[in-house]
Every structure is written in C-alpha cells, then in structure tokens.
Design a protein around this motif. Structure first.
Motif, PDB file in Angstrom:
ATOM      1  N   ALA A 319       0.831  -1.227  -0.098  1.00 55.49           N
ATOM      2  CA  ALA A 319      -0.186   0.044   0.202  1.00 55.49           C
ATOM      3  C   ALA A 319       0.896   1.277   0.047  1.00 55.49           C
ATOM      4  CB  ALA A 319      -0.910   0.031   1.110  1.00 55.49           C
ATOM      5  N   ALA A 320       2.086   1.180   0.612  1.00 55.43           N
ATOM      6  CA  ALA A 320       2.851   2.348   0.572  1.00 55.43           C
ATOM      7  C   ALA A 320       3.253   2.985  -0.587  1.00 55.43           C
ATOM      8  CB  ALA A 320       4.319   2.023   1.360  1.00 55.43           C
ATOM      9  N   PHE A 321       3.267   1.959  -1.907  1.00 54.38           N
ATOM     10  CA  PHE A 321       3.843   2.560  -3.029  1.00 54.38           C
ATOM     11  C   PHE A 321       2.622   3.058  -3.966  1.00 54.38           C
ATOM     12  CE2 PHE A 321       6.700  -1.152  -1.604  1.00 54.38           C
ATOM     13  CZ  PHE A 321       7.877  -0.549  -1.981  1.00 54.38           C
ATOM     14  N   ASP A 322       1.420   3.063  -3.403  1.00 60.33           N
ATOM     15  CA  ASP A 322       0.116   3.686  -3.999  1.00 60.33           C
ATOM     16  C   ASP A 322      -0.088   5.219  -3.536  1.00 60.33           C
ATOM     17  OD1 ASP A 322      -0.535   1.445  -5.456  1.00 60.33           O
ATOM     18  OD2 ASP A 322      -1.632   0.487  -3.674  1.00 60.33           O
ATOM     19  N   ASP A 323       0.812   5.470  -2.488  1.00 58.17           N
ATOM     20  CA  ASP A 323       0.697   6.748  -1.890  1.00 58.17           C
ATOM     21  C   ASP A 323       1.480   7.958  -2.720  1.00 58.17           C
ATOM     22  OD1 ASP A 323       1.041   9.190  -0.547  1.00 58.17           O
ATOM     23  OD2 ASP A 323       1.526   8.184   1.479  1.00 58.17           O
ATOM     24  N   PRO A 324       0.831   8.889  -3.184  1.00 51.16           N
ATOM     25  CA  PRO A 324       1.468   9.722  -4.032  1.00 51.16           C
ATOM     26  C   PRO A 324       2.674  10.538  -3.461  1.00 51.16           C
ATOM     27  CG  PRO A 324      -0.965  10.215  -4.007  1.00 51.16           C
ATOM     28  CD  PRO A 324      -0.745   9.147  -2.820  1.00 51.16           C
ATOM     29  N   GLU A 325       2.741  10.341  -2.097  1.00 53.64           N
ATOM     30  CA  GLU A 325       3.854  11.029  -1.499  1.00 53.64           C
ATOM     31  C   GLU A 325       5.065  10.116  -1.324  1.00 53.64           C
ATOM     32  OE1 GLU A 325       3.874  14.422  -0.278  1.00 53.64           O
ATOM     33  OE2 GLU A 325       2.400  14.445  -1.854  1.00 53.64           O
ATOM     34  N   PHE A 326       4.919   8.791  -1.818  1.00 55.33           N
ATOM     35  CA  PHE A 326       5.881   7.542  -1.162  1.00 55.33           C
ATOM     36  C   PHE A 326       7.399   8.039  -1.840  1.00 55.33           C
ATOM     37  CE2 PHE A 326       8.383   3.880  -2.570  1.00 55.33           C
ATOM     38  CZ  PHE A 326       8.420   3.307  -1.301  1.00 55.33           C
ATOM     39  N   ALA A 327       7.649   8.667  -2.953  1.00 53.38           N
ATOM     40  CA  ALA A 327       9.052   8.858  -3.635  1.00 53.38           C
ATOM     41  C   ALA A 327       9.492   9.931  -2.592  1.00 53.38           C
ATOM     42  CB  ALA A 327       8.872   9.328  -4.678  1.00 53.38           C
ATOM     43  N   LYS A 328       8.703  10.829  -2.155  1.00 51.10           N
ATOM     44  CA  LYS A 328       9.267  11.986  -1.490  1.00 51.10           C
ATOM     45  C   LYS A 328       9.687  11.484   0.055  1.00 51.10           C
ATOM     46  CE  LYS A 328       6.739  15.128   0.693  1.00 51.10           C
ATOM     47  NZ  LYS A 328       5.647  16.180   0.721  1.00 51.10           N
ATOM     48  N   ASN A 329       8.511  10.543   0.742  1.00 50.86           N
ATOM     49  CA  ASN A 329       8.811  10.014   1.934  1.00 50.86           C
ATOM     50  C   ASN A 329      10.003   9.124   2.044  1.00 50.86           C
ATOM     51  OD1 ASN A 329       6.585  11.582   3.004  1.00 50.86           O
ATOM     52  ND2 ASN A 329       5.275   9.899   2.690  1.00 50.86           N
ATOM     53  N   LEU A 330      10.206   8.246   0.808  1.00 52.77           N
ATOM     54  CA  LEU A 330      11.573   7.447   0.895  1.00 52.77           C
ATOM     55  C   LEU A 330      12.511   8.346   0.729  1.00 52.77           C
ATOM     56  CD1 LEU A 330      12.403   4.468   0.649  1.00 52.77           C
ATOM     57  CD2 LEU A 330      12.085   4.871  -2.179  1.00 52.77           C
ATOM     58  N   GLU A 331      12.569   9.205   0.246  1.00 52.16           N
ATOM     59  CA  GLU A 331      14.125  10.240   0.465  1.00 52.16           C
ATOM     60  C   GLU A 331      14.289  10.723   1.761  1.00 52.16           C
ATOM     61  OE1 GLU A 331      16.484  10.407  -2.029  1.00 52.16           O
ATOM     62  OE2 GLU A 331      14.889   9.136  -3.083  1.00 52.16           O
ATOM     63  N   VAL A 332      13.188  11.084   2.431  1.00 49.01           N
ATOM     64  CA  VAL A 332      13.546  11.676   3.711  1.00 49.01           C
ATOM     65  C   VAL A 332      14.044  10.345   4.552  1.00 49.01           C
ATOM     66  CG1 VAL A 332      12.190  12.396   5.659  1.00 49.01           C
ATOM     67  CG2 VAL A 332      11.616  13.240   3.403  1.00 49.01           C
ATOM     68  N   TYR A 333      13.136   9.095   4.260  1.00 50.89           N
ATOM     69  CA  TYR A 333      13.474   8.085   5.117  1.00 50.89           C
ATOM     70  C   TYR A 333      14.834   7.491   4.957  1.00 50.89           C
ATOM     71  CZ  TYR A 333      13.037   3.043   6.414  1.00 50.89           C
ATOM     72  OH  TYR A 333      13.324   1.862   6.954  1.00 50.89           O
ATOM     73  N   LYS A 334      15.450   7.618   3.758  1.00 48.65           N
ATOM     74  CA  LYS A 334      16.894   7.297   3.313  1.00 48.65           C
ATOM     75  C   LYS A 334      17.773   8.191   3.844  1.00 48.65           C
ATOM     76  CE  LYS A 334      17.448   6.504  -1.022  1.00 48.65           C
ATOM     77  NZ  LYS A 334      17.050   6.635  -2.331  1.00 48.65           N
ATOM     78  N   ALA A 335      17.537   9.400   3.952  1.00 50.86           N
ATOM     79  CA  ALA A 335      18.217  10.594   4.467  1.00 50.86           C
ATOM     80  C   ALA A 335      18.684  10.293   5.878  1.00 50.86           C
ATOM     81  CB  ALA A 335      17.938  11.809   4.338  1.00 50.86           C
ATOM     82  N   PHE A 336      17.365   9.887   6.576  1.00 53.46           N
ATOM     83  CA  PHE A 336      17.490   9.467   8.134  1.00 53.46           C
ATOM     84  C   PHE A 336      18.455   8.182   8.231  1.00 53.46           C
ATOM     85  CE2 PHE A 336      15.970   7.327  12.127  1.00 53.46           C
ATOM     86  CZ  PHE A 336      16.104   8.457  12.922  1.00 53.46           C
ATOM     87  N   LEU A 337      18.337   7.204   7.682  1.00 53.50           N
ATOM     88  CA  LEU A 337      18.832   6.205   7.741  1.00 53.50           C
ATOM     89  C   LEU A 337      20.607   6.362   7.388  1.00 53.50           C
ATOM     90  CD1 LEU A 337      17.142   3.070   5.937  1.00 53.50           C
ATOM     91  CD2 LEU A 337      17.549   3.446   8.362  1.00 53.50           C
ATOM     92  N   HIS A 338      20.685   7.136   6.138  1.00 52.24           N
ATOM     93  CA  HIS A 338      22.152   7.551   6.023  1.00 52.24           C
ATOM     94  C   HIS A 338      22.614   8.257   7.310  1.00 52.24           C
ATOM     95  CE1 HIS A 338      23.200   6.462   1.917  1.00 52.24           C
ATOM     96  NE2 HIS A 338      22.048   6.764   1.514  1.00 52.24           N
ATOM     97  N   LYS A 339      22.050   9.136   7.951  1.00 51.90           N
ATOM     98  CA  LYS A 339      22.456  10.004   9.070  1.00 51.90           C
ATOM     99  C   LYS A 339      22.993   8.928  10.280  1.00 51.90           C
ATOM    100  CE  LYS A 339      21.365  13.579  12.291  1.00 51.90           C
ATOM    101  NZ  LYS A 339      20.331  14.855  12.457  1.00 51.90           N
ATOM    102  N   LEU A 340      21.853   7.924  10.553  1.00 52.78           N
ATOM    103  CA  LEU A 340      22.480   7.018  11.643  1.00 52.78           C
ATOM    104  C   LEU A 340      23.475   6.142  11.314  1.00 52.78           C
ATOM    105  CD1 LEU A 340      20.837   3.903  11.497  1.00 52.78           C
ATOM    106  CD2 LEU A 340      18.879   5.138  11.807  1.00 52.78           C
ATOM    107  N   VAL A 341      23.540   5.693   9.834  1.00 50.34           N
ATOM    108  CA  VAL A 341      24.533   4.703   9.592  1.00 50.34           C
ATOM    109  C   VAL A 341      25.874   5.554   9.812  1.00 50.34           C
ATOM    110  CG1 VAL A 341      25.516   3.457   7.480  1.00 50.34           C
ATOM    111  CG2 VAL A 341      23.249   3.227   8.180  1.00 50.34           C
ATOM    112  N   GLY A 342      25.843   6.783   9.204  1.00 46.18           N
ATOM    113  CA  GLY A 342      27.077   7.818   9.242  1.00 46.18           C
ATOM    114  C   GLY A 342      27.468   7.780  10.812  1.00 46.18           C
TER     115      GLY A 342
END
Length: 386
Positions: A319-342
C-alpha cells in the motif's frame, strides 16, 4: 573445509581465553582479529566459503534471464533466474581463463566470455568454445562451478560448499516457535537497496549492529531516545540461538525524525502499538529489523581485512507504493538512515584505527553486550575448529 590455520592465528589462542569466560568476566577480542590478513584468509575459507549466505532479494531478478552479479570475499558470483522460473547461482568464472562472463545486472539469454567468446547457458553450462576443435581435452558437459542455491521468504541464499548443512537445518532456529513471525517479507515490496562503504573490519560492523549498549549514547540525536530493550533502561533480554544467531523484541518508534510514522502499517501489525519492533541476526553477516511500517535486511560484506560494504534492503507494505507522497517520503527515510549509519560508520572507523595500536588492550564486556559475546564466541568456535 579444514584449511591449515596460519601460525600467527594459533599464537592468538591464549589471548582469546578471556573472551570465552562468562559474560561478567568476558573481554573483547584482541585487535589482530580485525586487521590481520592471515585471519581474514581463515575467515574466507572457514566461514564465507563454507556456510549459507544471503546474496539477493528475488524481486531483483523477477523474470527468466534476469541476473545480478556480486563478489563474495573477492569470489565472483552470478545469480540468475532460469527459464523455468527457479533461481540458480554459479561461480562467475569462464572455464578457459577465469574471466567473469557476466557483469553488473540485466537480462540475458546466455552468457559469452568477453575475452575469447566461450558461451554458456543461463545455468552456467558451456555451450560453445570457438576455435577449440584441435584440443583433445574433453569439455563435454562442462559448466562453471555451480553453487547451492535456495530461496527463503523471498531471499536468495547460496553456498560455495556443496557439502554445507541442509538449508532447512541452517534456518531451523529461526523457524522454531515462529521466531521470525514479524519478518513476513513475502507481503512487502523492495523499494531500494542502499550500498554503503565502511572503513572497518566486517566483524566490527556485525558487532555494532547487535550492540545495544551504544544506542542511547551514540544515537541520542537520531533514534537512541526512542528505543527500549527491557523492563528498565539498564536491561536487555535476547534469545541466543544456535550457531551465533539471535533475536529480540524491543520498543522502538518508526525510523524518522521524531519517530513519526511515514508509511502504512505492515498488515500483520495492524492494531499493535506504534513502538512495536523486533530484530534478529543470522550468522555470519545478516541483520533483520522491523518497525511498525517497514522491514530492513542489513547484509555485511567484507571487502578487505579493514574495509566493509553494507547492503541495506528497504521493504514496505504494498500500500505504501500507492501513496502519491511515497517517493518524497522514501528520500526523507533514506536520509535518516544515512544519518544514523553515518554515526555508526564514524565510530567503527575509530575502532578500526585502535585495533592496530600497540596500546590497545581488549576491555571487559557489559551485561548489555550478551548478544555481542554470543556472536563473537560462535565466530571463534568456527574459525578455530579443525
């Protein structure tokens, strides 16, 4: 695979006795284990060329002819979807001179060596060897070395070792008592795989990923304040499974700034608390993680005695992929992961520098490092056996 153990490695046995002590008296490993080329060679033979390894997500090769390649401790591997739909893997090395016949990923009807055009089918069987008619060598039925290959919950596991324990036995501790009830990856979809280079020995990263001791300190600014492991902030309960495996439940909000949920709830978690979370590890290099709205698989690959590549598979409910905001939210999510992995990457890089210092002496373990000790002692059992 009983390889000869280098003398340098044997010399360390007396120095690891304290690591095998009960947790209250246990100490971490000597620094040599994190930079020695001799020990790295032993690990390659006794671990990575011997056991089962998670190398791909089935979604990455959905169609017949789809393939991907990777290097496992510098050995070339190809994973290919066969014409009948099954997945196969082989050592990606031409039978003539050893050149890799497949590169990167894509779709193919077969493979041709770019050096002398020896041709292979999708399973690695030799089909044509140009200008070899004068050779008296029997090449009938020849194929690039096949690997054992199975799929489990949508993941592709392979083994170089044709005599490896049956996969069902290997994975049994995680299936028993439905230990991984939450890791229902068949009901999710892969969004992306992140590949991150880390300047440390692979074991430092594996240990870091199961080390809860550092979380409220190092990750205070990201997610550390949103995680609880037991009844108090100073307790940790973990199921220590056979052969270095582990699993535990925790209280942790979704991965995002402030713990805000960004994606739909995983279907099987509907109605559960928003801090529902679980984690597990499969020896030698797999780390599984769940938050209310997502699943992740972290796979740690050694690239040298002192460098590592971290592959993070990001999975969400359909269902997440049907959300029009998914691509934008994914970029935010990835940025958060990169921060904690960093945050982790900087710390394990500092650890790596200490490992070669003549002033480094292994320190005692905390009661919060029970899972770390479990992983390390299993590792020692494997590399010192035989």
């Amino acid at each position: 695979m009983n390889a000869t153990v280098p003398i340098h490695f044997l010399d360390l046995r007396d120095r690891i006795a304290s690591t095998r002590e009960p947790l209250s008296r246990s100490k971490h490993l000597p620094g040599d284990f994190y930079h020695s080329a001799d020990i790295h060679a032993v690990e390659k033979r006794k671990i990575f060329l011997d056991t089962w390894l998670c190398v791909a997500r089935e979604e990455e090769i959905p169609n017949p002819g789809d393939y991907l390649t990777l290097r496992v401790v510098d050995e070339p591997v190809a994973v290919v979807r066969q014409p009948g739909g099954e997945v196969a893997a082989f050592v990606n090395m031409c039978l003539h001179r050893g050149v890799a016949v497949a590169e990167g990923r894509g779709n193919a009807r077969g493979f041709s060596c770019p050096y002398h055009a020896w041709g292979y089918d999708l399973g690695g069987k030799l089909k044509v060897a140009p200008r070899m008619q004068h050779s008296e060598c029997d090449m009938q039925g020849s194929r690039m070395p096949p690997m054992q290959c199975v799929t489990w919950r949508g993941w592709v596991f392979v083994s170089f070792n044709r005599a490896a324990m049956p996969f069902e036995e290997f994975i049994a501790p995680y299936e028993k008592d439905d230990k991984l009830w939450w890791f229902q990856t068949g009901r999710t979809r892969l969004a992306e795989k992140l590949v991150i280079e880390v300047a440390c020995n692979w074991k430092l990263l594996v240990e870091n990923l199961v080390d809860v001791y550092h979380v409220p300190i190092l990750h205070k600014g990201t997610f550390g304040s949103m995680v609880r492991y037991g009844g108090t902030s100073d307790s940790f309960e973990c199921d220590l499974l056979p052969r270095g495996g582990w699993a535990y439940d925790q209280k942790a909000r979704p991965h995002s700034s402030g713990g805000k949920q960004m994606f739909p709830t995983l279907p099987w978690l509907e109605g559960m608390s928003d801090d529902t979370s679980s984690r597990a590890g499969i020896f030698p290099n797999v780390n599984l993680s769940m938050r209310l709205d997502s699943l992740r698989n972290w796979v740690v690959w050694p690239t040298s005695p002192t460098t590592t590549e971290l592959h993070i598979y990001l999975m969400f409910p359909h269902a997440a992929f049907d959300d029009p905001e998914f691509a934008k939210n994914l970029e935010v999510y990835k940025a958060f992961l990169h921060k904690l992995v960093g945050e982790d990457a900087g710390m394990v890089a500092s650890l790596q520098l200490a490992m070669k210092s003549p002033f480094f002496e292994p320190g005692p373990m905390s009661h919060l490092e029970s899972a770390v000790r479990h992983v390390i002692t299993n590792y020692l059992d494997v590399v010192t056996a035989g």
